[in-house]
Design an enzyme around this catalytic site. Structure first.
Site, PDB file in Angstrom:
ATOM      1  N   VAL A 134      63.469  69.157  49.406  1.00 39.53           N
ATOM      2  CA  VAL A 134      64.678  68.425  49.053  1.00 39.53           C
ATOM      3  C   VAL A 134      65.097  68.767  47.635  1.00 39.53           C
ATOM      4  O   VAL A 134      64.283  68.731  46.713  1.00 39.53           O
ATOM      5  CB  VAL A 134      64.442  66.901  49.164  1.00 39.53           C
ATOM      6  CG1 VAL A 134      65.692  66.130  48.788  1.00 39.53           C
ATOM      7  CG2 VAL A 134      63.984  66.521  50.566  1.00 39.53           C
ATOM      8  N   CYS A 135      66.368  69.089  47.456  1.00 38.32           N
ATOM      9  CA  CYS A 135      66.921  69.370  46.133  1.00 38.32           C
ATOM     10  C   CYS A 135      67.655  68.121  45.659  1.00 38.32           C
ATOM     11  O   CYS A 135      68.795  67.871  46.036  1.00 38.32           O
ATOM     12  CB  CYS A 135      67.872  70.561  46.194  1.00 38.32           C
ATOM     13  SG  CYS A 135      68.504  71.021  44.577  1.00 38.32           S
ATOM     14  N   LEU A 136      66.961  67.323  44.872  1.00 32.38           N
ATOM     15  CA  LEU A 136      67.528  66.099  44.311  1.00 32.38           C
ATOM     16  C   LEU A 136      67.057  66.041  42.861  1.00 32.38           C
ATOM     17  O   LEU A 136      65.851  66.010  42.603  1.00 32.38           O
ATOM     18  CB  LEU A 136      67.037  64.883  45.114  1.00 32.38           C
ATOM     19  CG  LEU A 136      67.620  63.524  44.760  1.00 32.38           C
ATOM     20  CD1 LEU A 136      69.133  63.496  44.969  1.00 32.38           C
ATOM     21  CD2 LEU A 136      66.967  62.428  45.586  1.00 32.38           C
TER      22      LEU A 136
END
Length: 183
Positions: free
Chosen positions: A111-113
């Site tokens: 996840v790219c957060l």
């Protein structure tokens, strides 16, 4: 001096065992903070938290997100959380267990957060992360992608992106990749 504390600790343990009590497991600071975070959760109705290993294992849990708006409306997405004993000084490790066509989630579930990486601060909590994940589904971001193909389609052709998302969520192919049904 340290040995004295060890001896006293051992004596207390032996006394508790002699009384028939099971020894009490000392909680780490991370477990205490996580317990507080979980007790104070204020999730939207479309997000549910569960503990597949039972309530005794707070450090590993799952969150199910069912977006009620946007491209991913009607889908069901499962995320696993692995929380370090040094939480909140280290962000939890979050993986998407549902294969999804998304610019900010790759096919392996990474996840790219930003708040899970460079913008993590100990004042942030589990509630903030869940809202961040929920926001990824209501407003995917093509400017900071993990899935570059999905990001390019979202940027250049939003209608095709929407069609690809619907096909993927229905259990179809997007390009060479088969996605499991998550509607």
């Amino acid at each position: 001096m340290i040995k004295l504390f060890k001896v006293k600790e051992k004596q207390r343990e032996l006394a508790e065992n002699a009384n028939g009590k099971t020894p009490v497991k000392k909680q780490s600071a991370g477990e205490l903070r996580l317990h507080k975070d979980i007790s104070e959760l204020n999730l939207p109705k479309s997000c549910v938290i569960s503990f597949p290993n039972g309530k005794d294992d707070l450090m590993n849990f799952e969150v199910t997100i069912r977006p009620d708006d946007g491209y991913y409306q009607g889908g069901t997405f499962l995320f696993s959380f692995n929380v370090s004993p040094i939480y909140p000084h280290e962000a939890p490790k979050v993986k998407c267990k549902t294969k999804v066509y998304h610019p900010n989630i790759d096919l392996e579930g990474n996840v790219c957060l930003n708040i899970l990486r460079e913008d993590w601060k100990p004042v942030l909590n589990i509630n903030t992360i869940i809202y961040g994940l929920f926001h990824l589904f209501t407003e995917p971001n093509y400017e900071d992608p993990l899935n570059h193909d999905a990001a390019a389609v979202l940027r250049d052709n939003p209608k095709l992106f929407e069609s690809n998302v619907r096909r993927a969520m229905a259990g179809g192919y997007v390009g060479q990749t088969l996605f499991p049904r998550c509607l």
